[in-house]
Design a protein around this motif. Structure first.
Motif, PDB file in Angstrom:
ATOM      1  N   GLY A  10      25.678   4.064 -79.780  1.00  0.00           N
ATOM      2  CA  GLY A  10      27.089   4.430 -79.536  1.00  0.00           C
ATOM      3  C   GLY A  10      27.429   5.631 -80.064  1.00  0.00           C
ATOM      4  N   LEU A  11      26.459   6.333 -80.727  1.00  0.00           N
ATOM      5  CA  LEU A  11      26.584   8.023 -81.615  1.00  0.00           C
ATOM      6  C   LEU A  11      27.163   8.431 -79.784  1.00  0.00           C
ATOM      7  CD1 LEU A  11      24.098   8.024 -83.447  1.00  0.00           C
ATOM      8  CD2 LEU A  11      26.224   7.989 -84.282  1.00  0.00           C
ATOM      9  N   LYS A  12      28.314   9.362 -80.063  1.00  0.00           N
ATOM     10  CA  LYS A  12      28.924  10.510 -79.173  1.00  0.00           C
ATOM     11  C   LYS A  12      28.613  11.585 -79.488  1.00  0.00           C
ATOM     12  CE  LYS A  12      33.320  11.498 -80.381  1.00  0.00           C
ATOM     13  NZ  LYS A  12      34.566  11.220 -80.356  1.00  0.00           N
ATOM     14  N   VAL A  13      27.628  12.125 -78.203  1.00  0.00           N
ATOM     15  CA  VAL A  13      27.944  13.516 -78.473  1.00  0.00           C
ATOM     16  C   VAL A  13      28.881  14.872 -78.009  1.00  0.00           C
ATOM     17  CG1 VAL A  13      25.837  15.306 -77.068  1.00  0.00           C
ATOM     18  CG2 VAL A  13      25.293  12.944 -77.288  1.00  0.00           C
ATOM     19  N   VAL A  46      25.632  15.407 -82.693  1.00  0.00           N
ATOM     20  CA  VAL A  46      26.010  14.258 -82.575  1.00  0.00           C
ATOM     21  C   VAL A  46      27.233  13.579 -83.588  1.00  0.00           C
ATOM     22  CG1 VAL A  46      24.663  11.733 -82.429  1.00  0.00           C
ATOM     23  CG2 VAL A  46      24.427  13.818 -81.256  1.00  0.00           C
ATOM     24  N   GLU A  47      28.385  12.474 -83.196  1.00  0.00           N
ATOM     25  CA  GLU A  47      28.966  11.962 -84.282  1.00  0.00           C
ATOM     26  C   GLU A  47      28.752  10.337 -84.430  1.00  0.00           C
ATOM     27  OE1 GLU A  47      33.082  14.548 -84.435  1.00  0.00           O
ATOM     28  OE2 GLU A  47      33.693  12.317 -83.295  1.00  0.00           O
ATOM     29  N   GLY A  48      29.513  10.048 -85.579  1.00  0.00           N
ATOM     30  CA  GLY A  48      29.229   8.263 -85.231  1.00  0.00           C
ATOM     31  C   GLY A  48      29.645   8.239 -87.052  1.00  0.00           C
ATOM     32  N   ARG A  49      30.290   7.318 -86.860  1.00  0.00           N
ATOM     33  CA  ARG A  49      29.866   6.760 -88.471  1.00  0.00           C
ATOM     34  C   ARG A  49      28.254   6.233 -88.894  1.00  0.00           C
ATOM     35  NH1 ARG A  49      34.202   1.987 -88.080  1.00  0.00           N
ATOM     36  NH2 ARG A  49      35.903   2.995 -88.289  1.00  0.00           N
ATOM     37  N   ASN A  50      27.414   7.024 -90.437  1.00  0.00           N
ATOM     38  CA  ASN A  50      26.607   7.195 -91.052  1.00  0.00           C
ATOM     39  C   ASN A  50      25.834   7.409 -89.474  1.00  0.00           C
ATOM     40  OD1 ASN A  50      27.676   6.425 -93.361  1.00  0.00           O
ATOM     41  ND2 ASN A  50      28.029   4.319 -92.456  1.00  0.00           N
ATOM     42  N   ALA A  51      26.268   9.215 -89.124  1.00  0.00           N
ATOM     43  CA  ALA A  51      25.856   9.469 -87.476  1.00  0.00           C
ATOM     44  C   ALA A  51      24.165  10.225 -88.349  1.00  0.00           C
ATOM     45  CB  ALA A  51      26.370  10.352 -87.159  1.00  0.00           C
ATOM     46  N   ILE A  52      23.869  10.567 -89.616  1.00  0.00           N
ATOM     47  CA  ILE A  52      22.420  10.805 -90.256  1.00  0.00           C
ATOM     48  C   ILE A  52      21.697  10.064 -90.256  1.00  0.00           C
ATOM     49  CG2 ILE A  52      21.228  12.224 -91.812  1.00  0.00           C
ATOM     50  CD1 ILE A  52      24.469  13.690 -92.810  1.00  0.00           C
ATOM     51  N   ARG A  53      22.243   8.832 -90.717  1.00  0.00           N
ATOM     52  CA  ARG A  53      21.091   7.583 -91.009  1.00  0.00           C
ATOM     53  C   ARG A  53      20.238   7.378 -89.874  1.00  0.00           C
ATOM     54  NH1 ARG A  53      23.778   4.404 -95.163  1.00  0.00           N
ATOM     55  NH2 ARG A  53      23.274   2.707 -93.662  1.00  0.00           N
ATOM     56  N   ALA A  54      21.561   6.575 -88.975  1.00  0.00           N
ATOM     57  CA  ALA A  54      21.456   6.457 -87.628  1.00  0.00           C
ATOM     58  C   ALA A  54      20.604   7.361 -86.518  1.00  0.00           C
ATOM     59  CB  ALA A  54      23.150   5.802 -86.770  1.00  0.00           C
ATOM     60  N   GLU A  81      36.961  11.398 -77.254  1.00  0.00           N
ATOM     61  CA  GLU A  81      37.661   9.839 -77.765  1.00  0.00           C
ATOM     62  C   GLU A  81      36.678   9.079 -76.494  1.00  0.00           C
ATOM     63  OE1 GLU A  81      40.030   5.689 -78.697  1.00  0.00           O
ATOM     64  OE2 GLU A  81      40.544   8.143 -79.469  1.00  0.00           O
ATOM     65  N   ARG A  82      35.758   8.389 -77.197  1.00  0.00           N
ATOM     66  CA  ARG A  82      35.082   7.210 -76.067  1.00  0.00           C
ATOM     67  C   ARG A  82      35.865   7.072 -75.751  1.00  0.00           C
ATOM     68  NH1 ARG A  82      28.626   7.508 -77.073  1.00  0.00           N
ATOM     69  NH2 ARG A  82      29.006   5.546 -76.274  1.00  0.00           N
ATOM     70  N   CYS A  83      35.783   5.981 -74.787  1.00  0.00           N
ATOM     71  CA  CYS A  83      36.109   4.563 -74.314  1.00  0.00           C
ATOM     72  C   CYS A  83      36.332   3.402 -74.645  1.00  0.00           C
ATOM     73  CB  CYS A  83      36.837   4.370 -72.719  1.00  0.00           C
ATOM     74  SG  CYS A  83      34.738   3.655 -71.577  1.00  0.00           S
ATOM     75  N   GLU A  84      34.724   3.357 -75.021  1.00  0.00           N
ATOM     76  CA  GLU A  84      33.632   2.239 -76.205  1.00  0.00           C
ATOM     77  C   GLU A  84      34.564   1.846 -77.777  1.00  0.00           C
ATOM     78  OE1 GLU A  84      30.710   5.216 -75.614  1.00  0.00           O
ATOM     79  OE2 GLU A  84      31.825   3.767 -74.299  1.00  0.00           O
ATOM     80  N   GLU A  85      35.008   3.760 -78.254  1.00  0.00           N
ATOM     81  CA  GLU A  85      34.629   3.713 -79.462  1.00  0.00           C
ATOM     82  C   GLU A  85      35.828   2.313 -80.320  1.00  0.00           C
ATOM     83  OE1 GLU A  85      35.463   7.028 -81.027  1.00  0.00           O
ATOM     84  OE2 GLU A  85      34.651   8.158 -79.672  1.00  0.00           O
ATOM     85  N   SER A  86      36.916   1.540 -79.413  1.00  0.00           N
ATOM     86  CA  SER A  86      37.439   0.612 -80.254  1.00  0.00           C
ATOM     87  C   SER A  86      36.621  -0.884 -80.451  1.00  0.00           C
ATOM     88  CB  SER A  86      38.706   0.481 -79.909  1.00  0.00           C
ATOM     89  OG  SER A  86      38.492  -0.151 -78.111  1.00  0.00           O
ATOM     90  N   TRP A  87      36.010  -0.526 -79.537  1.00  0.00           N
ATOM     91  CA  TRP A  87      33.948  -2.326 -80.080  1.00  0.00           C
ATOM     92  C   TRP A  87      33.383  -1.501 -80.389  1.00  0.00           C
ATOM     93  CZ3 TRP A  87      36.270  -6.167 -77.812  1.00  0.00           C
ATOM     94  CH2 TRP A  87      37.593  -5.641 -76.570  1.00  0.00           C
TER      95      TRP A  87
END
Length: 153
Positions: free
Chosen positions: A33-36, A79-87, A144-150
């Motif tokens: 679910g991370l975004k490049v 790479v981007e996302g919530r808590n991307a470093i830990r993920a 924005e990736r289309c599945e981000e809301s999921w």
């Protein structure tokens, strides 16, 4: 703990590139679910390699790190996302692949600490420093990736 939207630096090392694992690494990142938001293939020169591993400059293995990372092409990513470093650190697994759990990139794809396929920043400070070494701000995209809301509440 509050979830943080953040960016981290990821590199497919020369062993991962030469073994044809770029797609595998990228697939695992995206499936998580991370975004490049930035990506390029480069052959690092010694100066940039020394900057990348600067925190290890006084350690006995520094020259072997520089020699290895400049031995072939690498794929650099932001790479981007919530808590991307830990993920990302969780996706990579332990630095020593023999200690890495099955299901992690290193646990599934590597056997040797010196050839462990992938690098990921270990802290917000490291991520910021490493991103600035390998990317100009204009190379990092915002979309924005289309599945981000999921993915997130």
């Amino acid at each position: 703990m509050q979830e943080l939207q953040e960016r981290t630096f990821v590199m497919v090392k020369p062993d991962g590139v030469c073994r044809g694992l770029i797609g595998e690494v990228l697939s695992r990142i995206e499936r998580r679910g991370l975004k490049v938001v930035a990506m390029k293939m480069v052959w690092l020169d010694e100066e940039r390699a020394r900057m990348h591993y600067a925190e290890h400059a006084d350690k006995p293995f520094f020259s072997s790190l520089v020699s290895f990372i400049t031995s072939g092409p690498v794929v650099c990513m932001v790479v981007e996302g919530r808590n991307a470093i830990r993920a990302m650190r969780s996706l990579c697994g332990s630095t020593n692949p023999i200690e890495a759990h099955a299901g992690t990139m290193r646990g599934d794809l590597a056997l040797d600490i010196g050839r462990n396929v992938v690098h990921a920043s270990d802290s917000p400070a490291s991520a910021e420093r490493e991103i600035s070494i390998h990317f100009d701000p204009a190379e990092i995209l915002d979309y924005e990736r289309c599945e981000e809301s999921w993915l997130y509440e």
